[in-house]
Design a protein around this motif. Structure first.
Motif, PDB file in Angstrom:
ATOM      1  N   VAL A   1       0.828  -1.200   0.000  1.00  0.00           N
ATOM      2  CA  VAL A   1       0.000   0.000   0.000  1.00  0.00           C
ATOM      3  C   VAL A   1       0.868   1.257   0.000  1.00  0.00           C
ATOM      4  CG1 VAL A   1      -1.689   1.322   1.344  1.00  0.00           C
ATOM      5  CG2 VAL A   1      -1.920  -1.161   1.143  1.00  0.00           C
ATOM      6  N   GLU A   2       2.000   1.198   0.715  1.00  0.00           N
ATOM      7  CA  GLU A   2       2.836   2.382   0.849  1.00  0.00           C
ATOM      8  C   GLU A   2       3.553   2.755  -0.431  1.00  0.00           C
ATOM      9  OE1 GLU A   2       6.544   4.541   1.366  1.00  0.00           O
ATOM     10  OE2 GLU A   2       6.380   2.390   0.900  1.00  0.00           O
ATOM     11  N   LEU A   3       3.988   1.790  -1.218  1.00  0.00           N
ATOM     12  CA  LEU A   3       4.759   2.075  -2.428  1.00  0.00           C
ATOM     13  C   LEU A   3       4.007   2.947  -3.422  1.00  0.00           C
ATOM     14  CD1 LEU A   3       6.708  -1.231  -3.190  1.00  0.00           C
ATOM     15  CD2 LEU A   3       7.666   1.015  -2.653  1.00  0.00           C
ATOM     16  N   PRO A   4       2.778   2.616  -3.830  1.00  0.00           N
ATOM     17  CA  PRO A   4       2.080   3.518  -4.777  1.00  0.00           C
ATOM     18  C   PRO A   4       1.772   4.884  -4.181  1.00  0.00           C
ATOM     19  CG  PRO A   4       0.633   1.753  -4.047  1.00  0.00           C
ATOM     20  CD  PRO A   4       1.993   1.406  -3.572  1.00  0.00           C
ATOM     21  N   LEU A   5       1.492   4.923  -2.862  1.00  0.00           N
ATOM     22  CA  LEU A   5       1.241   6.222  -2.240  1.00  0.00           C
ATOM     23  C   LEU A   5       2.491   7.093  -2.257  1.00  0.00           C
ATOM     24  CD1 LEU A   5      -0.945   5.186   0.842  1.00  0.00           C
ATOM     25  CD2 LEU A   5      -1.700   6.211  -1.317  1.00  0.00           C
ATOM     26  N   GLU A   6       3.645   6.493  -1.972  1.00  0.00           N
ATOM     27  CA  GLU A   6       4.890   7.271  -1.992  1.00  0.00           C
ATOM     28  C   GLU A   6       5.235   7.701  -3.409  1.00  0.00           C
ATOM     29  OE1 GLU A   6       9.550   6.968  -0.459  1.00  0.00           O
ATOM     30  OE2 GLU A   6       8.143   5.319  -0.092  1.00  0.00           O
ATOM     31  N   ARG A   7       4.961   6.849  -4.400  1.00  0.00           N
ATOM     32  CA  ARG A   7       5.213   7.241  -5.797  1.00  0.00           C
ATOM     33  C   ARG A   7       4.375   8.455  -6.166  1.00  0.00           C
ATOM     34  NH1 ARG A   7       5.029   1.420  -6.934  1.00  0.00           N
ATOM     35  NH2 ARG A   7       7.178   0.683  -7.295  1.00  0.00           N
ATOM     36  N   ARG A   8       3.106   8.446  -5.767  1.00  0.00           N
ATOM     37  CA  ARG A   8       2.243   9.587  -6.066  1.00  0.00           C
ATOM     38  C   ARG A   8       2.740  10.837  -5.358  1.00  0.00           C
ATOM     39  NH1 ARG A   8      -4.090   7.618  -5.869  1.00  0.00           N
ATOM     40  NH2 ARG A   8      -3.983   6.164  -7.622  1.00  0.00           N
ATOM     41  N   TRP A   9       3.169  10.681  -4.125  1.00  0.00           N
ATOM     42  CA  TRP A   9       3.653  11.839  -3.376  1.00  0.00           C
ATOM     43  C   TRP A   9       4.915  12.415  -4.013  1.00  0.00           C
ATOM     44  CZ3 TRP A   9       8.257  12.327  -0.441  1.00  0.00           C
ATOM     45  CH2 TRP A   9       8.356  13.514   0.286  1.00  0.00           C
ATOM     46  N   ARG A  10       5.822  11.570  -4.450  1.00  0.00           N
ATOM     47  CA  ARG A  10       7.050  12.043  -5.085  1.00  0.00           C
ATOM     48  C   ARG A  10       6.748  12.727  -6.420  1.00  0.00           C
ATOM     49  NH1 ARG A  10      11.975  10.219  -3.170  1.00  0.00           N
ATOM     50  NH2 ARG A  10      11.856   8.727  -1.446  1.00  0.00           N
ATOM     51  N   ARG A  11       5.816  12.161  -7.201  1.00  0.00           N
ATOM     52  CA  ARG A  11       5.462  12.805  -8.470  1.00  0.00           C
ATOM     53  C   ARG A  11       4.809  14.151  -8.227  1.00  0.00           C
ATOM     54  NH1 ARG A  11       3.991   7.402 -10.216  1.00  0.00           N
ATOM     55  NH2 ARG A  11       1.836   7.815  -9.546  1.00  0.00           N
ATOM     56  N   TRP A  12       3.960  14.254  -7.193  1.00  0.00           N
ATOM     57  CA  TRP A  12       3.321  15.531  -6.867  1.00  0.00           C
ATOM     58  C   TRP A  12       4.366  16.555  -6.435  1.00  0.00           C
ATOM     59  CZ3 TRP A  12       3.298  17.846  -1.983  1.00  0.00           C
ATOM     60  CH2 TRP A  12       2.526  19.009  -1.882  1.00  0.00           C
ATOM     61  N   ARG A  13       5.337  16.122  -5.633  1.00  0.00           N
ATOM     62  CA  ARG A  13       6.373  17.046  -5.186  1.00  0.00           C
ATOM     63  C   ARG A  13       7.230  17.511  -6.354  1.00  0.00           C
ATOM     64  NH1 ARG A  13      10.941  15.096  -1.004  1.00  0.00           N
ATOM     65  NH2 ARG A  13      11.549  13.993  -2.904  1.00  0.00           N
ATOM     66  N   THR A  14       7.532  16.595  -7.299  1.00  0.00           N
ATOM     67  CA  THR A  14       8.322  16.982  -8.472  1.00  0.00           C
ATOM     68  C   THR A  14       7.569  17.986  -9.331  1.00  0.00           C
ATOM     69  OG1 THR A  14       9.425  14.828  -8.481  1.00  0.00           O
ATOM     70  CG2 THR A  14       9.505  16.117 -10.508  1.00  0.00           C
ATOM     71  N   ARG A  15       6.272  17.753  -9.536  1.00  0.00           N
ATOM     72  CA  ARG A  15       5.467  18.688 -10.330  1.00  0.00           C
ATOM     73  C   ARG A  15       5.382  20.050  -9.651  1.00  0.00           C
ATOM     74  NH1 ARG A  15       2.074  14.074 -11.042  1.00  0.00           N
ATOM     75  NH2 ARG A  15       0.720  14.860  -9.387  1.00  0.00           N
ATOM     76  N   ARG A  16       5.272  20.057  -8.328  1.00  0.00           N
ATOM     77  CA  ARG A  16       5.204  21.327  -7.618  1.00  0.00           C
ATOM     78  C   ARG A  16       6.512  22.104  -7.753  1.00  0.00           C
ATOM     79  NH1 ARG A  16       4.672  21.649  -1.142  1.00  0.00           N
ATOM     80  NH2 ARG A  16       6.765  20.789  -1.416  1.00  0.00           N
ATOM     81  N   GLN A  17       7.649  21.406  -7.659  1.00  0.00           N
ATOM     82  CA  GLN A  17       8.931  22.075  -7.836  1.00  0.00           C
ATOM     83  C   GLN A  17       9.074  22.615  -9.248  1.00  0.00           C
ATOM     84  OE1 GLN A  17      11.788  19.106  -6.727  1.00  0.00           O
ATOM     85  NE2 GLN A  17      11.568  19.480  -4.527  1.00  0.00           N
ATOM     86  N   GLN A  18       8.616  21.847 -10.244  1.00  0.00           N
ATOM     87  CA  GLN A  18       8.678  22.326 -11.617  1.00  0.00           C
ATOM     88  C   GLN A  18       7.790  23.547 -11.820  1.00  0.00           C
ATOM     89  OE1 GLN A  18       7.645  18.934 -13.986  1.00  0.00           O
ATOM     90  NE2 GLN A  18       9.704  18.027 -13.872  1.00  0.00           N
ATOM     91  N   ARG A  19       6.598  23.534 -11.208  1.00  0.00           N
ATOM     92  CA  ARG A  19       5.711  24.700 -11.329  1.00  0.00           C
ATOM     93  C   ARG A  19       6.345  25.928 -10.690  1.00  0.00           C
ATOM     94  NH1 ARG A  19       1.530  20.869 -10.180  1.00  0.00           N
ATOM     95  NH2 ARG A  19       1.591  21.474  -7.975  1.00  0.00           N
ATOM     96  N   ARG A  20       6.989  25.745  -9.534  1.00  0.00           N
ATOM     97  CA  ARG A  20       7.656  26.875  -8.892  1.00  0.00           C
ATOM     98  C   ARG A  20       8.797  27.390  -9.748  1.00  0.00           C
ATOM     99  NH1 ARG A  20       8.171  25.150  -2.481  1.00  0.00           N
ATOM    100  NH2 ARG A  20       5.942  25.339  -1.965  1.00  0.00           N
ATOM    101  N   PHE A  21       9.564  26.460 -10.352  1.00  0.00           N
ATOM    102  CA  PHE A  21      10.665  26.868 -11.206  1.00  0.00           C
ATOM    103  C   PHE A  21      10.156  27.639 -12.412  1.00  0.00           C
ATOM    104  CE2 PHE A  21      13.549  25.939 -14.778  1.00  0.00           C
ATOM    105  CZ  PHE A  21      14.725  26.461 -14.261  1.00  0.00           C
ATOM    106  N   GLU A  22       9.101  27.144 -13.053  1.00  0.00           N
ATOM    107  CA  GLU A  22       8.547  27.831 -14.217  1.00  0.00           C
ATOM    108  C   GLU A  22       7.944  29.172 -13.827  1.00  0.00           C
ATOM    109  OE1 GLU A  22       8.835  27.072 -17.310  1.00  0.00           O
ATOM    110  OE2 GLU A  22       9.906  25.200 -16.907  1.00  0.00           O
ATOM    111  N   ALA A  23       7.302  29.229 -12.656  1.00  0.00           N
ATOM    112  CA  ALA A  23       6.738  30.509 -12.208  1.00  0.00           C
ATOM    113  C   ALA A  23       7.844  31.526 -11.958  1.00  0.00           C
ATOM    114  CB  ALA A  23       5.905  30.303 -10.950  1.00  0.00           C
ATOM    115  N   ALA A  24       8.955  31.071 -11.379  1.00  0.00           N
ATOM    116  CA  ALA A  24      10.082  31.983 -11.141  1.00  0.00           C
ATOM    117  C   ALA A  24      10.658  32.478 -12.455  1.00  0.00           C
ATOM    118  CB  ALA A  24      11.158  31.274 -10.316  1.00  0.00           C
TER     119      ALA A  24
END
Length: 310
Positions: free
Chosen positions: A81-104
């Motif tokens: 159960v933890e593996l897919p949840l952690e994968r989703r969390w890591r992908r969400w964090r990566t997308r958020r960092q990319q959005r912040r980078f693009e916004a900057a």
């Protein structure tokens, strides 16, 4: 609760060896990261998770020995159960960092388009190359020697440098001969301007702390009471300040010439229509203008060497 925790500890510990074997065969199945490696599998399932299960088991001993069935089952499915949840969390964090980078980057581009291209010496722009980083450095040094009027020239050069690069990238594809030649000449012009800023810093450091108004007031108001030696010393100090200011103005004039050369190159490149035979001619004209400026700057520097060494 402690019985559930104890059962989960047993279930988690028993599932570590199978998951470790699966990860050694195919690390992507057992790790939630983008680039999985087998040594990470060994660390995760051979050390980290067994240690966590041991801590859970030791904590549950406060309630005695008696693992519950539901805890046992929860421990068995915890990793699945933890593996897919952690994968989703890591992908969400990566997308958020990319959005912040693009916004900057969008904010910086909007500031540049609005004419506000002020550099922060302590925080270079996102994705800054070595020239922009050098400009941040020299701006900080000019501000450190209390010459903000010279530091503002760094912002102007940064704006021209970004503009001509944007025009160049919009007209040619990276890797084309015209692109590489023009980009190389733009970098040479910009590096020459950075050298001029370094020379400004050195000259400004030499007269830092000298108050020209104070020297002039002493010579004007106290000329009668001053001795010959003191008068000569004050005049010599005033001459040093004036010579340094003249040298700074000459360097500023060279800086203006560099800005003009970059503006000429940007205008010439903006007229180029890619995909047509005259595109190469337009790029060649821009390169010739930049090359002529570099050659003229080198001759100017050779003429100034004997004077600067005196």
């Amino acid at each position: 609760m402690l019985e559930f925790l104890q059962g989960a500890a047993y279930g988690l510990f028993l599932t570590c060896p199978p998951w470790c074997l699966v990860g050694l065969v195919n690390p992507r199945l057992a790790l939630p990261i983008e680039h999985p490696q087998r040594w990470r599998v060994l660390v995760r399932y051979g050390a980290v998770l067994p240690f966590i299960s041991l801590l859970m088991w030791l904590t549950s001993l406060w309630g005695g020995f008696g693992p519950s069935l539901w805890g046992w089952l929860a421990g068995l499915v915890a990793i699945a159960v933890e593996l897919p949840l952690e994968r989703r969390w890591r992908r969400w964090r990566t997308r958020r960092q990319q959005r912040r980078f693009e916004a900057a980057r969008r904010r910086e581009r909007a500031r540049a388009e609005a004419g506000v291209v002020e550099l922060d010496p302590s925080r270079p722009p996102v994705g800054a190359d070595e020239i922009v980083q050098a400009l941040c450095r020299v701006k900080g040094e000019l501000l450190g020697v209390e010459r903000p009027e010279l530091a503002s020239r760094v912002d102007r050069l940064h704006g021209r440098y970004r503009h001509v690069n944007e025009v160049l990238e919009s007209r040619f594809e990276p890797g084309e001969l015209a692109f590489e030649r023009a980009r190389s000449l733009v970098e040479q012009v910009s590096l020459g301007a950075v050298d001029d800023f370094d020379a400004m810093v050195d000259r400004a450091k030499g007269i830092r702390g000298m108050d020209v108004d104070y020297v002039r007031s002493r010579l004007a108001k106290d000329a009668v009471r001053l001795s010959a030696e003191e008068t000569e010393a004050l005049r010599r100090r005033l001459a040093l300040i004036e010579e340094t200011e003249i040298a700074l103005r000459r360097l500023a004039a060279r800086n203006e010439a560099a800005l003009t050369a970059l503006d000429d190159a940007a205008v010439t490149l903006s007229r180029v229509v890619t995909g047509r035979p005259k595109a190469a001619l337009g790029a060649e004209r821009a390169c010739d203008e930049l090359r002529r400026f570099i050659e003229g700057a080198e001759r100017y520097g050779q003429r100034q060497q004997p004077h600067s060494s005196d």
